[in-house]
Every structure is written in structure tokens, then in C-alpha cells.
Design a protein around this motif. Structure first.
Motif, short mmCIF file in Angstrom:
data_model
loop_
_atom_site.label_atom_id
_atom_site.label_comp_id
_atom_site.label_asym_id
_atom_site.label_seq_id
_atom_site.Cartn_x
_atom_site.Cartn_y
_atom_site.Cartn_z
N GLY A 197 -30.95 91.17 76.08
CA GLY A 197 -32.36 91.25 76.47
C GLY A 197 -33.28 91.14 75.26
N ALA A 198 -32.91 91.80 74.16
CA ALA A 198 -33.73 91.73 72.95
C ALA A 198 -33.81 90.30 72.43
N ASN A 199 -32.68 89.58 72.50
CA ASN A 199 -32.67 88.18 72.08
C ASN A 199 -33.56 87.32 72.97
N GLU A 200 -33.54 87.60 74.29
CA GLU A 200 -34.40 86.86 75.21
C GLU A 200 -35.87 87.13 74.91
N TYR A 201 -36.20 88.39 74.66
CA TYR A 201 -37.60 88.72 74.34
C TYR A 201 -38.03 88.05 73.04
N ALA A 202 -37.12 88.04 72.06
CA ALA A 202 -37.44 87.40 70.78
C ALA A 202 -37.66 85.90 70.97
N ALA A 203 -36.96 85.30 71.96
CA ALA A 203 -37.11 83.87 72.23
C ALA A 203 -38.34 83.57 73.08
N GLY A 204 -39.04 84.62 73.53
CA GLY A 204 -40.26 84.43 74.30
C GLY A 204 -40.10 84.56 75.80
N ASN A 205 -38.88 84.86 76.27
CA ASN A 205 -38.66 85.02 77.71
C ASN A 205 -38.95 86.46 78.11
N LEU A 206 -40.21 86.75 78.37
CA LEU A 206 -40.61 88.12 78.68
C LEU A 206 -40.36 88.50 80.13
N ASN A 207 -39.93 87.54 80.95
CA ASN A 207 -39.60 87.83 82.34
C ASN A 207 -38.16 88.30 82.51
N TYR A 208 -37.38 88.29 81.44
CA TYR A 208 -35.98 88.70 81.50
C TYR A 208 -35.90 90.20 81.78
N ARG A 209 -34.98 90.59 82.67
CA ARG A 209 -34.80 92.00 83.01
C ARG A 209 -33.44 92.48 82.53
N ILE A 210 -33.41 93.59 81.85
CA ILE A 210 -32.16 94.22 81.41
C ILE A 210 -31.65 95.09 82.56
N LYS A 211 -30.51 94.71 83.11
CA LYS A 211 -29.99 95.38 84.31
C LYS A 211 -29.02 96.48 83.94
N VAL A 212 -29.54 97.58 83.48
CA VAL A 212 -28.75 98.79 83.20
C VAL A 212 -29.32 99.90 84.07
N LYS A 213 -28.56 100.36 85.04
CA LYS A 213 -29.07 101.30 86.05
C LYS A 213 -28.61 102.74 85.83
N THR A 214 -27.97 103.02 84.69
CA THR A 214 -27.48 104.37 84.45
C THR A 214 -28.65 105.32 84.19
N HIS A 215 -28.35 106.62 84.25
CA HIS A 215 -29.39 107.63 84.06
C HIS A 215 -29.22 108.37 82.73
N ASP A 216 -28.55 107.71 81.78
CA ASP A 216 -28.36 108.32 80.46
C ASP A 216 -29.30 107.66 79.45
N GLU A 217 -28.98 107.84 78.16
CA GLU A 217 -29.81 107.28 77.11
C GLU A 217 -29.90 105.77 77.17
N MET A 218 -28.78 105.11 77.55
CA MET A 218 -28.79 103.65 77.64
C MET A 218 -29.73 103.19 78.76
N GLY A 219 -29.68 103.89 79.89
CA GLY A 219 -30.58 103.56 80.98
C GLY A 219 -32.03 103.77 80.58
N TYR A 220 -32.30 104.85 79.85
CA TYR A 220 -33.66 105.13 79.39
C TYR A 220 -34.13 104.04 78.44
N LEU A 221 -33.25 103.64 77.50
CA LEU A 221 -33.60 102.58 76.55
C LEU A 221 -33.85 101.27 77.29
N SER A 222 -33.01 100.97 78.28
CA SER A 222 -33.19 99.75 79.06
C SER A 222 -34.52 99.76 79.80
N ASN A 223 -34.83 100.87 80.46
CA ASN A 223 -36.10 100.97 81.17
C ASN A 223 -37.30 100.85 80.23
N THR A 224 -37.15 101.43 79.04
CA THR A 224 -38.22 101.34 78.04
C THR A 224 -38.46 99.90 77.61
N LEU A 225 -37.36 99.16 77.37
CA LEU A 225 -37.49 97.76 76.96
C LEU A 225 -38.05 96.91 78.09
#
Length: 342
Positions: A76-104
Motif C-alpha cells: 500500500g505504501a508503494n502504491e501511495y508513493a506511486a500516486g495511487n491514492l485510491n488503493y485500499r490496504i485490506k487488513v481487517k485485524t483489530h491489533d496494531e497492524m489493523g490500526y496502522l492499516s486503518n490509519t494509512l
């Protein structure tokens, strides 16, 4: 033959005073030793198997909960860096990784909105600059090539002057909004009579009201209302609100300006028109930059959609609030508060 099976014999001498008194002999069947060895090895193998199984489980859990989400986040970070801001990071967990994904994902949404805002900003500014520039160019060319006769030139030169002033107001509004965005609005607060500022703005708008056969009704909370604020910016706030009220009112309409005390140290100012009104959906965005309401209120071709945004920024810079109350077909009321002078 002493034993009927193979045994392991161990002997140890019993000595004392440099004399050997005898020997101690221990015999243990080899089969028992083998059984003990097999039992110990079974325990060892089982322990190793349990450790291996736990390690495998930990590896699987780590892969699912950490490694794979990290790969998705990195992608997802690579997609954002390439300008694709419509890309969605599909991490649905409720831990730190899920929080980081939702934040991004939230960050990408906000960046996307900002990019959309910048595109609209450029489009709106280009349109609002192009229109008066086209008028100025056309009228000047018509005057120079003789299309407009000398006796009518003064009229069209006045139009050119009005368009130039419109460009100046637009440029000034953009500068104000830029300063507001950077939190660089500098207030020169003094004590002044709010009633006098309202009277001055009524006088300024008198020609427009006479042209539309309108009148203005003013109601003051007191004969003199001293407030503590930036006089120039509050005057611009009142001018923008009252000017809008005149623009969007019907022929022969009435504008109502009223001040009332609100609490011990506040004054509430309201500017009411009886025009077409604003829908509930449009009220959510009425103070946004370059936002123009559809339908009737969008018939205004002289504005740039900055007036109400500047009103909000100036009032918020004073630490005060501004709001709108409106119903379609019943007009609109804009309200803001100011601090009374001590």
C-alpha cells in the motif's frame, strides 16, 4: 555362567589405611539399561516434537498476524508513493497492524480529498480569473478598434474598472485564505462600536438595495455596543454577509440585521434575508472554499465562492463561532458572536 542374560557389572574396591578390605560388585541387566535408554529417548523425542510443533504454530501465527499484514502495508505504501491514492490496504485485524492499516487508509483518503481540492481550486481560480479578464480584453479591444463609439466608452470603461476590482477582490480573498490555512491571520484587536460598523456597511450597500427596490431593517441591542475585535476584519465579515443577503434576496425584499446580548460578555449578530434559502445538504458545505450552492444561489456570477469561507476564518480567528439557519423558500439567517469590550 552366573547369569542367564547379559549384565553390566561394575566393581569398586573397599580400602582403608592403605589396605583393601574387599570389593563391591553391582550387576545390572543390559535389558533394563536398554529400557531406561528407550524411555529417556522417548521423552526427548516427544519434547523435541512439542517444541517443533509450538515453533511451527508460532511461525504460522507470526506469518498471519505480522508478516502478511506488513507485506500488504508495504504494498500500500508503494502504491501511495506511486500516486495511487485510491488503493485500499485490506487488513481487517483489530491489533496494531489493523490500526496502522486503518490509519494509512485514512491518510490516503485525506490526501485524495486534498488532491481533489487542489484540482477544484485550480479549476475555480482559473475560471474566476478568466471571466473578468475576457471581459476586460473584449471591451478594451472594442474601444481601441472603434466598435464602441466614444460617447459610450465611459460606460464600458466603468465595467472594465468593476471587473478589475473583482480581480483584486479575488486575489485578496485567495491571500486571506492562504494565511488562514497557515494560521497566519494577524488580528489587530481594539475596542470599537459595532453599531457604527453596521451603519457604515448599510451605507455602502445602499446603491445595490435601491437598484433592487430593497430596504434594510436594523435592530441594535443597545444604543452603543462596544466590542473587542479586529475592526477591519469584522467590517469585512459584515460586508460579506450583508452583500450576500442583498444578492440572494428578491426584488423589493427586506434585509434584517440584529444584535442581541448573549450571556454576560457576548454579542450575537444576525443577518437575515428572505430569499430562496439553502438546503440542509448545502448548509454542510456553505462555508467551504469555492463552494457555490446549486440552483438559485448559484446564479451569482460575480462571486468566487470565498466570501463565506473568509467569514468563517475571520470569526474563528477571534475564537468565536459562526452558523447558518435556513429553509428552502424561506430565506437564510447567518449568525456570529463577538466579545464585548471590558
Amino acid at each position: 555362567k552366573l547369569f542367564d542374560q547379559n549384565v553390566l557389572s561394575v566393581s569398586a574396591p573397599v580400602t582403608g589405611n592403605y589396605t583393601t578390605y574387599g570389593y563391591v560388585l553391582i550387576h545390572l541387566p543390559i535389558s533394563e539399561i536398554a529400557n531406561s535408554q528407550s524411555h529417556i529417548l522417548d521423552i526427548l523425542y516427544m519434547t523435541c516434537a512439542i517444541i517443533f510443533g509450538l515453533s511451527l504454530i508460532i511461525l504460522v501465527v507470526f506469518t498471519i498476524t505480522v508478516y502478511l499484514p506488513l507485506r500488504k502495508i508495504a504494498a500500500g505504501a508503494n502504491e501511495y508513493a506511486a500516486g495511487n491514492l485510491n488503493y485500499r490496504i485490506k487488513v481487517k485485524t483489530h491489533d496494531e497492524m489493523g490500526y496502522l492499516s486503518n490509519t494509512l487508509n485514512y491518510m490516503s483518503d485525506e490526501l485524495n480529498k486534498m488532491e481533489e481540492y487542489q484540482r477544484n481550486f485550480i479549476a475555480n481560480v482559473s475560471h474566476d480569473f478568466r471571466s473578468p479578464l475576457t471581459s476586460i480584453k473584449g471591451y478594451l479591444e472594442a474601444i481601441l478598434d472603434g466598435t464602441i463609439p466614444p460617447e459610450k466608452q465611459e460606460r464600458y470603461l466603468r465595467i472594465v474598472l468593476e471587473e478589475s476590482q473583482r480581480l483584486s477582490r479575488l486575489a485578496e480573498g485567495i491571500v486571506d485564505m492562504s494565511r488562514a490555512q497557515d494560521s497566519k491571520i494577524v488580528l489587530e484587536e481594539t475596542d470599537f462600536d459595532l453599531n457604527e460598523i453596521i451603519r457604515e456597511n448599510c451605507a455602502v450597500l445602499e446603491p445595490q438595495m435601491e437598484e433592487k427596490g430593497m430596504r434594510i431593517e436594523v435592530s441594535f441591542a443597545a444604543k452603543e455596543t462596544m466590542v473587542h475585535a479586529d475592526q477591519d476584519k469584522i467590517s469585512r465579515v459584515l460586508h460579506n454577509l450583508m452583500n450576500n443577503a442583498v444578492k440572494f434576496s428578491k426584488e423589493g425584499g427586506v434585509i434584517e440585521v440584529e444584535t442581541t446580548f448573549s450571556g454576560k460578555n457576548k454579542i450575537l449578530v444576525s443577518v437575515k434575508d428572505h430569499g430562496s434559502g439553502i438546503s440542509e445538504e448545502d448548509q454542510k458545505y456553505i462555508f467551504d472554499r469555492f463552494y457555490k450552492v446549486d440552483s438559485t444561489r448559484n446564479k451569482d456570477k460575480t462571486g468566487a465562492g470565498l466570501g463565506l469561507s473568509i467569514v468563517r476564518e475571520f470569526i474563528q480567528a477571534h475564537g468565536e463561532t459562526v452558523a447558518v439557519k435556513s429553509k428552502l423558500g424561506e430565506g437564510s439567517t447567518f449568525l456570529f458572536t463577538l466579545k464585548l469590550a471590558k
